[in-house]
Motif scaffolding. Structure first.
Motif, PDB file in Angstrom:
ATOM      1  N   LEU A   3      -8.007  -4.440   6.652  1.00 20.88           N
ATOM      2  CA  LEU A   3      -8.345  -3.595   5.511  1.00 20.88           C
ATOM      3  C   LEU A   3      -8.419  -4.427   4.232  1.00 20.88           C
ATOM      4  N   THR A   4      -9.514  -4.249   3.521  1.00 21.82           N
ATOM      5  CA  THR A   4      -9.701  -4.909   2.230  1.00 21.82           C
ATOM      6  C   THR A   4      -9.533  -3.862   1.137  1.00 21.82           C
ATOM      7  N   ILE A   5      -8.695  -4.172   0.157  1.00 19.25           N
ATOM      8  CA  ILE A   5      -8.309  -3.185  -0.861  1.00 19.25           C
ATOM      9  C   ILE A   5      -8.518  -3.753  -2.256  1.00 19.25           C
ATOM     10  N   SER A   6      -9.074  -2.934  -3.142  1.00 15.97           N
ATOM     11  CA  SER A   6      -9.185  -3.263  -4.557  1.00 15.97           C
ATOM     12  C   SER A   6      -8.755  -2.037  -5.353  1.00 15.97           C
ATOM     13  N   HIS A   7      -7.731  -2.190  -6.167  1.00 15.57           N
ATOM     14  CA  HIS A   7      -7.119  -1.051  -6.861  1.00 15.57           C
ATOM     15  C   HIS A   7      -6.920  -1.425  -8.326  1.00 15.57           C
ATOM     16  N   SER A   8      -7.696  -0.792  -9.205  1.00 12.70           N
ATOM     17  CA  SER A   8      -7.654  -1.104 -10.631  1.00 12.70           C
ATOM     18  C   SER A   8      -7.246   0.133 -11.430  1.00 12.70           C
ATOM     19  N   THR A   9      -6.282  -0.040 -12.335  1.00 12.80           N
ATOM     20  CA  THR A   9      -5.802   1.048 -13.187  1.00 12.80           C
ATOM     21  C   THR A   9      -5.926   0.621 -14.644  1.00 12.80           C
ATOM     22  N   THR A  75      -4.918  -4.812 -11.918  1.00 10.07           N
ATOM     23  CA  THR A  75      -5.776  -4.831 -10.740  1.00 10.07           C
ATOM     24  C   THR A  75      -5.064  -5.506  -9.579  1.00 10.07           C
ATOM     25  N   ALA A  76      -4.953  -4.776  -8.471  1.00  2.09           N
ATOM     26  CA  ALA A  76      -4.373  -5.315  -7.243  1.00  2.09           C
ATOM     27  C   ALA A  76      -5.476  -5.435  -6.205  1.00  2.09           C
ATOM     28  N   TYR A 186      10.027   9.009   0.894  1.00  4.42           N
ATOM     29  CA  TYR A 186       8.658   9.108   0.392  1.00  4.42           C
ATOM     30  C   TYR A 186       7.988   7.738   0.546  1.00  4.42           C
ATOM     31  N   VAL A 187       6.729   7.741   0.942  1.00  2.01           N
ATOM     32  CA  VAL A 187       5.981   6.493   1.112  1.00  2.01           C
ATOM     33  C   VAL A 187       4.704   6.546   0.283  1.00  2.01           C
ATOM     34  N   SER A 188       4.469   5.503  -0.488  1.00  2.00           N
ATOM     35  CA  SER A 188       3.241   5.365  -1.262  1.00  2.00           C
ATOM     36  C   SER A 188       2.433   4.212  -0.686  1.00  2.00           C
ATOM     37  N   GLY A 189       1.115   4.388  -0.572  1.00  6.43           N
ATOM     38  CA  GLY A 189       0.307   3.316  -0.014  1.00  6.43           C
ATOM     39  C   GLY A 189      -1.174   3.630  -0.044  1.00  6.43           C
ATOM     40  N   TYR A 190      -1.891   3.025   0.870  1.00  5.57           N
ATOM     41  CA  TYR A 190      -3.345   3.162   0.937  1.00  5.57           C
ATOM     42  C   TYR A 190      -3.759   3.708   2.293  1.00  5.57           C
ATOM     43  N   LEU A 191      -4.864   4.435   2.296  1.00  2.00           N
ATOM     44  CA  LEU A 191      -5.386   5.038   3.521  1.00  2.00           C
ATOM     45  C   LEU A 191      -6.903   4.849   3.586  1.00  2.00           C
ATOM     46  N   LEU A 192      -7.352   4.381   4.706  1.00  5.74           N
ATOM     47  CA  LEU A 192      -8.791   4.310   4.975  1.00  5.74           C
ATOM     48  C   LEU A 192      -9.273   5.709   5.343  1.00  5.74           C
ATOM     49  N   ILE A 193     -10.163   6.273   4.537  1.00  6.40           N
ATOM     50  CA  ILE A 193     -10.584   7.659   4.773  1.00  6.40           C
ATOM     51  C   ILE A 193     -12.093   7.761   4.964  1.00  6.40           C
ATOM     52  N   ASP A 194     -12.415   8.702   5.749  1.00 12.47           N
ATOM     53  CA  ASP A 194     -13.729   9.173   6.165  1.00 12.47           C
ATOM     54  C   ASP A 194     -14.999   8.413   5.873  1.00 12.47           C
ATOM     55  N   ASP A 195     -15.221   7.270   6.081  1.00 11.57           N
ATOM     56  CA  ASP A 195     -16.467   6.579   5.774  1.00 11.57           C
ATOM     57  C   ASP A 195     -16.712   6.482   4.276  1.00 11.57           C
ATOM     58  N   VAL A 196     -15.716   6.700   3.482  1.00 10.60           N
ATOM     59  CA  VAL A 196     -15.846   6.639   2.021  1.00 10.60           C
ATOM     60  C   VAL A 196     -15.005   5.468   1.520  1.00 10.60           C
ATOM     61  N   HIS A 264     -11.713  -0.498   2.484  1.00 16.57           N
ATOM     62  CA  HIS A 264     -12.682  -0.515   3.573  1.00 16.57           C
ATOM     63  C   HIS A 264     -12.201  -1.430   4.688  1.00 16.57           C
ATOM     64  N   ASP A 265     -12.730  -1.186   5.857  1.00 19.80           N
ATOM     65  CA  ASP A 265     -12.373  -1.926   7.056  1.00 19.80           C
ATOM     66  C   ASP A 265     -13.340  -3.083   7.227  1.00 19.80           C
ATOM     67  N   GLY A 266     -12.799  -4.301   7.309  1.00 20.84           N
ATOM     68  CA  GLY A 266     -13.635  -5.472   7.448  1.00 20.84           C
ATOM     69  C   GLY A 266     -14.456  -5.477   8.728  1.00 20.84           C
TER      70      GLY A 266
END
Length: 281
Positions: A3-9, A75-76, A186-196, A264-266
């Motif tokens: 999984l490749t992740i880009s998270h900007s706040t 940005t992570a 409680y768990v916070s994280g990332y989820l690969l969702i529906d082709d989006v 997204h999934d590589g």
């Protein structure tokens, strides 16, 4: 799965910041279901102060906002390899004893609504089946609906409203599990969702400790146990302990928030049917 992740706040302030501190819980750790291939956290309008591991085992970074800044961006980005352990429980790590996860918090206080869910699932000897039943009951009674709650919402307020987001579903599940005599977190994280690839914000789910099995995950919003589409970043008793970004500012006036998140999934293999997430910054 890779999984490749880009998270900007980005925070924008109506007045220049005089002083501000933020705690970032944005770095996933290597553990049984995931391995961090690469990860970086960059700052604009803020400076790194120090890093530490909190009592839950989360990787935390303390940053100071630049005096006079009217905009800051965190940005992570990174790549995480995940594996599906077929819902095998995770081992307990960190300095917090298991009994601590049985205590109530402001967002997981037990009231009439939580007790009603517990009455539905109290019978039976199969722990896993009991908690799948609990997850299903919550999902059926509290529909997934964005905009109906906020970061201060409690388990009981979400039950009363009959709607909430992943944060609310997790708090209800945690409150009920504790009332039934189990430790839960409680768990916070990332989820690969529906082709989006583009998402609104991070995701949240719950884990319950079952003796002999370990930490078992339940994503109430999607009615499943976390698999290789999930990346765990932080845990705690409730949202406050695992928030991706939290802190204080002085002299900043009004502030607005903008989040950009891509997962997204590589390998190009994405699953369908997943709910979106609630903004937790």
């Amino acid at each position: 799965m890779r999984l490749t992740i880009s998270h900007s706040t980005t925070y924008r302030y109506s007045e220049p910041v005089r002083y501000g501190l933020q705690e970032l819980r944005l770095r996933p750790s290597d553990e049984g279901t995931q391995s961090v291939v690469s990860w970086d956290v960059s700052l604009v309008g803020a400076e790194h102060q120090l890093s530490f591991e909190d009592h839950f085992g989360n990787q935390v970074e303390l940053v100071a906002l630049s005096p006079g800044a009217t905009e800051t961006t965190v940005t992570a980005t990174g790549v995480v390899e995940t594996v599906d352990t077929s819902a095998v429980g995770a081992k307990h790590v960190g300095h917090t004893p298991l009994w601590f996860y049985e205590r109530s918090t402001p967002r997981t206080t037990v009231g009439h609504g939580v007790r009603q869910f517990c009455d539905l699932v109290r019978r039976g000897d199969d722990d896993i089946a009991r908690f799948h039943d609990l997850s299903a009951a919550i999902r059926e009674s509290v529909s997934y609906e964005t905009g109906g709650s906020d970061m201060e919402s409690t388990a009981e307020s979400a039950i009363e409203a009959g709607a909430g987001v992943c944060q609310d579903h997790a708090h209800i599940f945690i409150a009920a599990a504790r009332h039934l005599g189990y430790g839960a977190r409680y768990v916070s994280g990332y989820l690969l969702i529906d082709d989006v690839i583009d998402q609104d914000a991070t995701h949240a789910w719950a884990e319950v400790w079952v003796n002999g099995l370990g930490w078992l995950g339940f994503d109430v919003s999607n009615g499943i146990s976390p698999d290789d589409r999930y990346v765990r970043v932080a845990t705690g008793l409730e949202y406050r302990d695992a928030a991706p970004i939290s802190g204080i500012t002085s002299g900043a006036g009004d502030q607005s928030l903008e989040v950009e998140l891509q997962v997204h999934d590589g390998s190009g293999q994405q699953e369908t049917g997943q709910q979106g997430s609630v903004a937790q910054q």
